[in-house]
Structure formats: C-alpha cells, structure tokens
Scaffold this active site. Structure first.
Site, PDB file in Angstrom:
ATOM      1  N   TYR A  97      49.589 125.216  90.190  1.00 47.82           N
ATOM      2  CA  TYR A  97      48.178 125.294  90.536  1.00 47.82           C
ATOM      3  C   TYR A  97      47.600 126.614  90.020  1.00 47.82           C
ATOM      4  CZ  TYR A  97      48.775 121.428  93.929  1.00 47.82           C
ATOM      5  OH  TYR A  97      49.037 120.225  94.540  1.00 47.82           O
ATOM      6  N   GLN A 138      33.046 120.649 104.028  1.00 43.58           N
ATOM      7  CA  GLN A 138      34.007 119.599 103.699  1.00 43.58           C
ATOM      8  C   GLN A 138      35.220 119.661 104.610  1.00 43.58           C
ATOM      9  OE1 GLN A 138      34.962 120.045  99.553  1.00 43.58           O
ATOM     10  NE2 GLN A 138      33.229 118.809  98.869  1.00 43.58           N
ATOM     11  N   PRO A 155      44.127 111.679  99.700  1.00 45.93           N
ATOM     12  CA  PRO A 155      43.860 110.559 100.599  1.00 45.93           C
ATOM     13  C   PRO A 155      42.505 109.896 100.360  1.00 45.93           C
ATOM     14  CG  PRO A 155      43.542 112.641 101.750  1.00 45.93           C
ATOM     15  CD  PRO A 155      44.164 112.971 100.424  1.00 45.93           C
ATOM     16  N   SER A 178      58.249 115.091  95.212  1.00 44.45           N
ATOM     17  CA  SER A 178      56.877 114.612  95.073  1.00 44.45           C
ATOM     18  C   SER A 178      56.811 113.705  93.855  1.00 44.45           C
ATOM     19  CB  SER A 178      55.912 115.796  94.915  1.00 44.45           C
ATOM     20  OG  SER A 178      54.580 115.352  94.782  1.00 44.45           O
ATOM     21  N   TRP A 197      49.048 113.029  99.399  1.00 49.89           N
ATOM     22  CA  TRP A 197      48.060 113.785  98.620  1.00 49.89           C
ATOM     23  C   TRP A 197      46.952 112.844  98.152  1.00 49.89           C
ATOM     24  CZ3 TRP A 197      47.137 112.678  93.426  1.00 49.89           C
ATOM     25  CH2 TRP A 197      48.170 112.077  92.683  1.00 49.89           C
ATOM     26  N   TRP A 226      38.277 121.599  90.392  1.00 49.68           N
ATOM     27  CA  TRP A 226      38.458 121.381  91.830  1.00 49.68           C
ATOM     28  C   TRP A 226      37.721 122.432  92.649  1.00 49.68           C
ATOM     29  CZ3 TRP A 226      44.349 120.018  92.719  1.00 49.68           C
ATOM     30  CH2 TRP A 226      44.591 118.732  92.229  1.00 49.68           C
TER      31      TRP A 226
END
Length: 344
Positions: free
Chosen positions: A62, A295, A214, A158, A212, A33
């Site tokens: 994470y 971005q 999208p 979640s 999350w 990522w």
C-alpha cells in the site's frame, strides 16, 4: 462492538476493522483511494476506538510502505489498544527476491514492516497472494519461526485458491507448524464467489474470513443504481482496471433491493450491504474503508441491528449466481444437495 474468534486461534476480533489503503495514498491505485495523512489517520482511529473497532489492516504494498508508516505513527502511544494486521508477498521492488513469500523475502519483509509500524510484533500477517514458486514447507516453516521469535502472533493468507490453502494447512499439520487461521477475501453482495468453495474450506478447517471490499469496489455506496450511473468523481473511473468484474444486470438487481430495504429501514445502502455480510458463515470481520470521518461513521452504523429474514432472503435472491463447474449443475439437484449442503 461484537467480537468473534478468529478461526482456530484464541484471538478475538471486532466484527468491523478499518482498512488503511487510503493512508499515505500515492500512485495510480492508492492515490485514487485517498491520501490520509497522520493527523487525519489519528482522528479516524480515535473514532474507531470509541466505537470498539480495534482492528487495523494494512499491507507493505500500500503506497510502497507509506500506509504502514502512517498507521504506525497514528497509533503511537496506544499500541496495546489495537490489533495490527498487515500483508506481504506482492512485488516491492525490481529484484528477483523482492516479491513472493520465500524465506528471505518473509524475514526481510517482516522486519521492514515492524520498522514502518513502529512496533515489536504483528498480530496477523497475511500472505497477500499465492506464490506458486516457493515450496509450501519453506513458507510454513518460516512463518512458524517468526511466530516463535515473537515477531508474529498469527498467520493467514489473502486471495488464495482453495487447493493452495488446503495444501499449506496440511503441510503445517504434517510438520507440527503453526496453521493459517485467517483468509482475507473479496466478498460482497455482487461478488459471492467466496461461497462456492472457500467458505466450505474455512468452515471445515476453522479459518476465519476477513472480508475486503464489502461494498464491491465502491459500487454499493448508494450512489450507483439502475438510473444512477457512476458519478463523475467516483474512484471507479481511475481504478476500474483493478476492480473485480461485475455483470451490470446483477449490479442493478442488487441495488434495486438495497434501495428498497434502505427505504424500509432508514439505514443507508452501505450499512445494509455490510450487515448482510456479518450474517454469513465463517465471516469473522469485515474490513471497511473510509476517506473521511463521514464515511467512517456511516460504515460503523452497520452493526448493532439485524436485517429481517425476509430482507435477507430478498438480498440472497437478487445476488445469487450459478456456481462454476464442478459446483454447478449439481447444486440445483436435490440429491446432490443432500451430499453437499450449503454452509451455515
């Protein structure tokens, strides 16, 4: 920046939040990522705050806590200007109690997250996945204790199945404990499963959606289309095993329409995909990701304007899929549609 109330809580969130999965990136998934360091994270947060984006979302898993550490250092000196959201429940070690949301795991996990974030409270804590082994009364009691202790402001979940979320809400009501007010969900133009049941639940029970991925795990960036295969440097090559599945025909139907609307509006494909989400029922905030400033600035351009009704209808038609049983085949029948109208 528009703000919306989160579920049945008094907390108002900006319609966009920044996901920090790229912060401190390491390992096969998070390393792919990005690997944003503290200086870069501070710059991204500066841009967000200038645009009115104050919500920052992380998780203990994470990069094994590095994301929270980088985020904590990047907000140092301005904690009261930001809303911190994090998640826990996925495995953080080999021990029997290093995964799940039992009382010991939650208490230890919250204290560890507070240390990494360098703060005395978490604004929204979400359980990262449903833990079927832990009694629901233990979960809601522990979270309520942590809220009463001031370590948490609000709790959510979640990636929960509807029955488990409803069971937890009922347990909280039965015992007089704090209710879940947020559900962080996967939702995109190429992944509309959220609408089939969870959206109705959120609407009925006043649980706000934090969205999350999208852009469909990087598939709706504008770089992929009917005659544009996945670029050589795309993270999809390294993270395909983790990505939500999508039918190729569906993907190309959606990207065709996104390309058309981008040409009509002068907006980018990501901006259009995110703007469509912001018009959907129960959506409180869309969590955007960014590996760099360009971005981020592009994604921030998803707000402050609206798609036309015709453009929304075209996107709806291109992205619709038949729902699974028991939602299908009844929704196709007018008589059943009168009993179970779509969320609005």
């Amino acid at each position: 920046m528009e703000h919306r109330q989160l579920g049945a809580s008094g907390l108002k969130l900006p319609v966009l939040g920044l996901g920090t999965g790229t912060f401190g990136g390491s390992g096969p998934l998070f390393g792919a990522w990005g690997n944003t360091d503290v200086a870069e994270a501070r710059r991204l947060i500066d841009i967000c705050l200038e645009a009115g984006v104050t919500l920052f979302d992380s998780a203990d898993v994470y990069s094994d806590g590095a994301s929270e550490q980088v985020l904590g250092q990047a907000i140092r000196g301005r904690r009261d200007r930001v809303i911190l959201s994090t998640k826990m429940g996925l495995p953080m070690g080999p021990g029997a109690n290093d995964a799940g949301v039992g009382r010991d795991r939650l208490i230890r996990g919250v204290d560890a997250a507070l240390r990494r974030l360098g703060t005395d409270r978490i604004d929204i804590l979400q359980l990262h996945a449903h833990d079927a082994a832990t009694p629901v009364d233990e979960v809601v009691a522990t979270l309520d204790d942590l809220i009463r202790a001031g370590k948490l402001r609000h709790a959510g979940v979640s990636n929960y199945p509807g029955w488990a979320l409803m069971k937890a809400l009922a347990a909280a009501d039965r015992t007089g404990r704090s209710r879940f007010v947020a559900h962080q969900v996967y939702y995109s133009l190429i992944g509309r499963d959220y609408e089939w049941e969870l959206m109705k639940l959120g609407q009925d029970q006043k649980v706000g959606a934090l969205v999350w991925s999208p852009l469909g795990w990087g598939r709706l960036t504008g770089r992929i289309g009917r005659n544009r295969p996945i670029p050589a440097g795309s993270r999809l090559h390294d993270t395909a095993a983790f990505a939500p599945p999508v039918d190729e025909a569906l993907l190309y139907r959606v990207t065709d329409v996104l390309d058309e609307i981008a040409a009509e509006t002068g907006r980018t494909v990501p901006q259009i995909a995110i703007n469509w989400l912001l018009g959907r029922p129960t959506v409180t905030s869309v969590i955007i990701g960014a590996r760099n400033e360009a971005q981020l600035r592009d994604n921030l351009g998803a707000t402050g304007w609206q798609l036309t009704q015709d453009q929304i209808a075209r996107l709806d038609a291109a992205s619709v899929r038949d729902a699974p049983y028991p939602h299908f085949p009844y929704r196709r029948q007018e008589a059943f549609a009168r009993l179970d109208p779509p969320a609005v």
